[in-house]
Enzyme design. Sequence first.
Site, short mmCIF file in Angstrom:
data_model
loop_
_atom_site.label_atom_id
_atom_site.label_comp_id
_atom_site.label_asym_id
_atom_site.label_seq_id
_atom_site.Cartn_x
_atom_site.Cartn_y
_atom_site.Cartn_z
CG HIS A 166 39.85 47.39 38.16
ND1 HIS A 166 40.39 47.13 39.40
CD2 HIS A 166 39.65 46.17 37.58
CE1 HIS A 166 40.53 45.83 39.56
NE2 HIS A 166 40.07 45.22 38.48
CG ASP A 179 42.41 46.63 44.47
OD1 ASP A 179 42.76 47.22 43.43
OD2 ASP A 179 43.08 46.63 45.52
#
Length: 424
Positions: free
Chosen positions: A394, A398
């Site tokens: 992450h 995204d």
Amino acid sequence: MTYKLELPDIGEGVVEAEIQKWFVAEGDLVAEDQPLVEVMTDKATVVIPSPKKGRVLRRFHAEGEVARVHAPLVELEVEAGAAPGKANGASGPAATKAATSPSMAAPSPRPSPPVGEREEIVAAAAPSTLERRKALAAPAVRALARELGVDINGVAGTGPGGRVTKADLAPRPPLAAVPPATALAPGQPALLEERVPLRGVRKRIAERMALSKRTAAHFTFVEQCDATELVRLKDRMAEGARAEGVKLTFLPFVVKAVVAALQAFPKLNASLDDAAGEIVLKRHYDIGIASATENGLLVPVVRGADTRSLLDLAREIERLTADAKAGRARPEDQGHSTFTITSLGALGGLFATPVLNHPEVGILGLHRIRPTPVVRDGQVVVRDVMNVSVTSDHRVVDGHEAAAFCYRVIQYLEDPNLLFLRMV
């Protein structure tokens, strides 16, 4: 004179190796090219031979210890000023004594065949010698046998191809042979635990998984994939592949779908250089295929997956996974992948959350294809369905990018004809 053999630079990026097994003891006479020691790096298991004829004076590391590249492994006593030549066996008084004593008859040293296929000459109590095949077993299993004091060559293997497994070394005794707890002497503890050294491949896996979990921010997205058309296409193409000597599985199609999706979402085909603070986008597609082996999970790599045909991919995946399971994976076939695919195959399960193959930022998980009732055009029909998961870092990817990537892979798998439009 003495000669120190150092751990050689085995391959790119290798800085250390774990000592798996010594083939010689201190005081042994060795021939040139005779195997001395088996070491394991992050990428492969390698047998290091003796560069000279001589006598072993010292071994610098015990089995299970880690040696750095260019650190001394073994010290040999060699003949001063003598040019090393090919030796067929040990020479000198000690060798002569062994050869003339029927109870100590020993074979001449010889180069070792590949790991898992070595043979050995076993000393006999008569002048004749008996040759038998050495047990097929992984280094970790051999290490456990030594710790248990078990002659592994006398154990019947139950693994693939007769390989000896850890379970074979300690068969469970019949219940009647187990004394009741009350029969133990006062103060004698019951053997309810066993300690196995964390070594070899399992140690490497532990280190890399811990590193991945410490550094990356894992995020997993899961979605269903209707693989009905893929199953039909694979079944139609399987016979033609067999005619080419190739066993066609679903993985070549998945690799093609992943490469096409990575080209559309390049952030998934990347790594994060923490030290430099840079995202490294890869313009090549080297796809790791996670493979379960007796030693643990290995990840051989399909190089240049974007340039290969389905048949070529099938051949390469079959070769890589077979080599990994047999313990003969080559260093060049491991490491430096750009993205990894892992499959639970027949084990099934609803879904899993794969751990990233550090330093990659994406991994695709596949699950068992099974007949499942679904709604199509208002009707309940049975289709071949599997779950697909994508785990990403992450910090780089995204959530919406990971989801879009997953849907693109699913799109290609649900309609394989779209893949043919992109075939090279």
